[in-house]
Write a protein that holds these residues in place. Structure first.
Motif, PDB file in Angstrom:
ATOM      1  N   GLY A  76       1.070  -1.048  -0.111  1.00  0.00           N
ATOM      2  CA  GLY A  76       0.347  -0.264   0.199  1.00  0.00           C
ATOM      3  C   GLY A  76       1.169   1.611   0.441  1.00  0.00           C
ATOM      4  O   GLY A  76       2.295   1.248   0.769  1.00  0.00           O
ATOM      5  N   ALA A  77      -0.272   2.106  -0.240  1.00  0.00           N
ATOM      6  CA  ALA A  77       0.967   3.896  -0.936  1.00  0.00           C
ATOM      7  C   ALA A  77      -0.320   5.288  -0.283  1.00  0.00           C
ATOM      8  O   ALA A  77      -0.963   4.860  -1.206  1.00  0.00           O
ATOM      9  N   ALA A  78       0.341   5.608   0.419  1.00  0.00           N
ATOM     10  CA  ALA A  78      -0.561   7.192   0.416  1.00  0.00           C
ATOM     11  C   ALA A  78       0.065   8.280   0.749  1.00  0.00           C
ATOM     12  O   ALA A  78       1.315   8.414   1.507  1.00  0.00           O
ATOM     13  N   VAL A  79      -0.060   9.746  -0.543  1.00  0.00           N
ATOM     14  CA  VAL A  79       1.230  10.031   0.169  1.00  0.00           C
ATOM     15  C   VAL A  79      -0.835  11.528  -0.394  1.00  0.00           C
ATOM     16  O   VAL A  79      -1.230  11.623  -1.395  1.00  0.00           O
ATOM     17  N   ARG A  80      -0.403  12.693  -0.094  1.00  0.00           N
ATOM     18  CA  ARG A  80      -2.065  13.773  -0.288  1.00  0.00           C
ATOM     19  C   ARG A  80      -2.800  12.772  -0.767  1.00  0.00           C
ATOM     20  O   ARG A  80      -3.250  12.300   0.542  1.00  0.00           O
ATOM     21  N   PHE A  81      -3.671  12.950  -1.718  1.00  0.00           N
ATOM     22  CA  PHE A  81      -5.047  12.467  -1.761  1.00  0.00           C
ATOM     23  C   PHE A  81      -5.413  11.275  -2.132  1.00  0.00           C
ATOM     24  O   PHE A  81      -5.976  10.700  -3.064  1.00  0.00           O
ATOM     25  N   ASP A  82      -3.798  10.774  -2.956  1.00  0.00           N
ATOM     26  CA  ASP A  82      -2.959   9.674  -3.493  1.00  0.00           C
ATOM     27  C   ASP A  82      -3.188   8.688  -2.802  1.00  0.00           C
ATOM     28  O   ASP A  82      -2.162   8.253  -2.463  1.00  0.00           O
ATOM     29  N   GLY A  83      -3.908   7.046  -3.276  1.00  0.00           N
ATOM     30  CA  GLY A  83      -3.221   6.333  -2.678  1.00  0.00           C
ATOM     31  C   GLY A  83      -2.968   4.673  -3.755  1.00  0.00           C
ATOM     32  O   GLY A  83      -3.857   4.772  -4.785  1.00  0.00           O
ATOM     33  N   GLN A  84      -2.394   3.762  -3.234  1.00  0.00           N
ATOM     34  CA  GLN A  84      -2.579   2.554  -4.218  1.00  0.00           C
ATOM     35  C   GLN A  84      -2.366   1.476  -3.384  1.00  0.00           C
ATOM     36  O   GLN A  84      -2.051   1.402  -1.832  1.00  0.00           O
ATOM     37  N   ILE A  85      -2.921   0.546  -3.549  1.00  0.00           N
ATOM     38  CA  ILE A  85      -3.072  -0.588  -2.986  1.00  0.00           C
ATOM     39  C   ILE A  85      -2.533  -1.535  -4.613  1.00  0.00           C
ATOM     40  O   ILE A  85      -3.512  -1.772  -5.337  1.00  0.00           O
ATOM     41  N   SER A  86      -2.297  -2.627  -3.869  1.00  0.00           N
ATOM     42  CA  SER A  86      -1.775  -4.131  -4.811  1.00  0.00           C
ATOM     43  C   SER A  86      -2.082  -5.448  -3.876  1.00  0.00           C
ATOM     44  O   SER A  86      -1.283  -5.252  -3.035  1.00  0.00           O
ATOM     45  N   VAL A  87      -1.817  -6.649  -4.102  1.00  0.00           N
ATOM     46  CA  VAL A  87      -1.875  -7.703  -3.495  1.00  0.00           C
ATOM     47  C   VAL A  87      -0.655  -8.382  -4.725  1.00  0.00           C
ATOM     48  O   VAL A  87      -1.023  -8.874  -6.088  1.00  0.00           O
ATOM     49  N   PHE A  88       0.753  -8.540  -4.719  1.00  0.00           N
ATOM     50  CA  PHE A  88       1.656  -9.729  -5.259  1.00  0.00           C
ATOM     51  C   PHE A  88       1.628 -10.689  -4.429  1.00  0.00           C
ATOM     52  O   PHE A  88       2.568 -11.233  -3.604  1.00  0.00           O
ATOM     53  N   ASP A  89       1.202 -12.213  -5.019  1.00  0.00           N
ATOM     54  CA  ASP A  89       0.255 -13.113  -4.398  1.00  0.00           C
ATOM     55  C   ASP A  89       2.146 -14.103  -5.671  1.00  0.00           C
ATOM     56  O   ASP A  89       1.324 -14.605  -6.157  1.00  0.00           O
ATOM     57  N   LEU A  90       2.851 -14.070  -4.832  1.00  0.00           N
ATOM     58  CA  LEU A  90       4.498 -14.851  -5.059  1.00  0.00           C
ATOM     59  C   LEU A  90       4.679 -16.253  -5.329  1.00  0.00           C
ATOM     60  O   LEU A  90       5.211 -16.185  -5.777  1.00  0.00           O
ATOM     61  N   GLY A  91       3.402 -16.706  -4.221  1.00  0.00           N
ATOM     62  CA  GLY A  91       3.329 -18.120  -4.556  1.00  0.00           C
ATOM     63  C   GLY A  91       2.788 -18.539  -5.885  1.00  0.00           C
ATOM     64  O   GLY A  91       3.572 -20.134  -5.770  1.00  0.00           O
ATOM     65  N   ARG A  92       2.523 -17.559  -6.381  1.00  0.00           N
ATOM     66  CA  ARG A  92       1.791 -18.494  -7.965  1.00  0.00           C
ATOM     67  C   ARG A  92       3.345 -17.918  -9.540  1.00  0.00           C
ATOM     68  O   ARG A  92       3.628 -16.529  -9.052  1.00  0.00           O
ATOM     69  N   PRO A  93       3.828 -18.419  -9.483  1.00  0.00           N
ATOM     70  CA  PRO A  93       4.923 -18.784 -10.674  1.00  0.00           C
ATOM     71  C   PRO A  93       4.418 -17.743 -11.887  1.00  0.00           C
ATOM     72  O   PRO A  93       5.295 -16.643 -12.336  1.00  0.00           O
ATOM     73  N   ASP A  94       3.477 -17.390 -12.206  1.00  0.00           N
ATOM     74  CA  ASP A  94       3.145 -15.950 -12.740  1.00  0.00           C
ATOM     75  C   ASP A  94       2.108 -15.038 -12.340  1.00  0.00           C
ATOM     76  O   ASP A  94       2.012 -13.741 -12.904  1.00  0.00           O
ATOM     77  N   SER A  95       2.992 -14.519 -11.148  1.00  0.00           N
ATOM     78  CA  SER A  95       1.923 -12.965 -10.125  1.00  0.00           C
ATOM     79  C   SER A  95       3.070 -12.023 -10.500  1.00  0.00           C
ATOM     80  O   SER A  95       4.757 -12.268 -10.398  1.00  0.00           O
ATOM     81  N   PRO A  96       3.162 -10.769 -11.039  1.00  0.00           N
ATOM     82  CA  PRO A  96       4.052 -10.299 -11.234  1.00  0.00           C
ATOM     83  C   PRO A  96       4.767  -8.972  -9.702  1.00  0.00           C
ATOM     84  O   PRO A  96       4.043  -9.918  -9.049  1.00  0.00           O
ATOM     85  N   CYS A  97       5.400  -9.273  -9.560  1.00  0.00           N
ATOM     86  CA  CYS A  97       6.208  -8.216  -8.489  1.00  0.00           C
ATOM     87  C   CYS A  97       5.645  -6.684  -8.205  1.00  0.00           C
ATOM     88  O   CYS A  97       5.985  -6.317  -9.318  1.00  0.00           O
TER      89      CYS A  97
END
Ligand SMILES: [Zn+2]
Length: 247
Positions: free
Chosen positions: A149-170
């Motif tokens: 997760g990330a948050a600054v000013r009024f802007d936020g981001q969130i993602s899940v990197f499910d790295l147990g899966r070989p096709d997962s982005p990091c």
């Protein structure tokens, strides 16, 4: 679970997607929360209230008066105390059943590797790229799910990197490790207080879903929040075959 636990967690147990089985998984899970600030506060509070434990809460900073506008683990009386210890005490008041390990240190890559290996889920609630990338590297190496997760000013981001899966982005597929241009500015930017609550709470939600095996995690998608317009956008993420961390 004993009678007290059946009552304490009854509103999760009543959800068919969680139930007794999912709640038992939460009680047996180990979460690593990196950062006890704006994102780590709500994230750790919801993990502890839901019975996740042990929780390892790592933060090398002390509570500052400027933190209290958004870092709801800490109170005015905590100013000057290490955030990890202040956070551990707050979580203990909320749910004394949960074991919280407070680490009053900024985690270096070596330390992170051992902690990530022992965790079932990692929540990156840090505020700097060095820690984000180190956490990502450790999660890639140990194939652990990373809730970022990330948050600054009024802007936020969130993602899940499910790295147990070989096709997962990091995380590095999305933000290359040498892209540190914004770093200096982040520390002095304003932050809308409830934004960190929204993003940190969403991190807790994703971690609980992953641990309990409920629903569909936010894997392969980046959610971007503009809190001024209160609009969410979703971006599909793909693994970068040329990524220097996971490729
Ligand atoms: Zn990658």
């Amino acid at each position: 679970m004993n009678d007290d636990q059946l009552l304490r967690y009854s509103r999760h147990i009543l959800l068919p997607e969680i139930g007794v089985e999912g709640q038992e998984r939460l009680l047996a899970a180990h979460a690593l929360v990196i950062g006890a600030g704006g994102l780590g506060s709500p994230a750790a509070l919801y993990l502890a209230s839901a019975g996740v434990g042990p929780i390892t809460l790592a933060d090398g900073d002390a509570v500052d008066l400027t933190n209290l506008q958004r870092q709801i683990l800490h109170t005015t009386a905590s100013v000057g105390r290490p955030k990890a210890a202040s956070g551990r005490d707050a979580l203990g008041r909320l749910n004394p059943e949960v074991r919280v390990v407070a680490l009053e240190e900024r985690l270096d890559p070596g330390r992170l590797a051992g902690l990530v290996a022992a965790a079932d889920v990692v929540l990156d609630c840090s505020d700097n790229f060095a820690t984000r990338h180190a956490a990502n590297r450790a999660c890639v190496a140990h194939r652990k799910p990373l809730v970022s997760g990330a948050a600054v000013r009024f802007d936020g981001q969130i993602s899940v990197f499910d790295l147990g899966r070989p096709d997962s982005p990091c995380y590095a597929c999305l933000f290359a490790e040498d892209a540190t241009i914004e770093e200096e500015r982040c520390a002095v930017m304003g932050v809308f207080a409830p934004l960190t609550g929204i993003i940190g709470t969403t991190q807790a939600a994703e971690a609980l879903k992953l641990l309990a095996g409920a629903g569909e995690p936010l894997r392969g998608r980046l959610l971007i929040l503009d809190a001024l317009g209160m609009e969410w956008r979703a971006i599909r993420l793909k693994k970068d075959p040329a990524c220097r961390v996971c490729g």
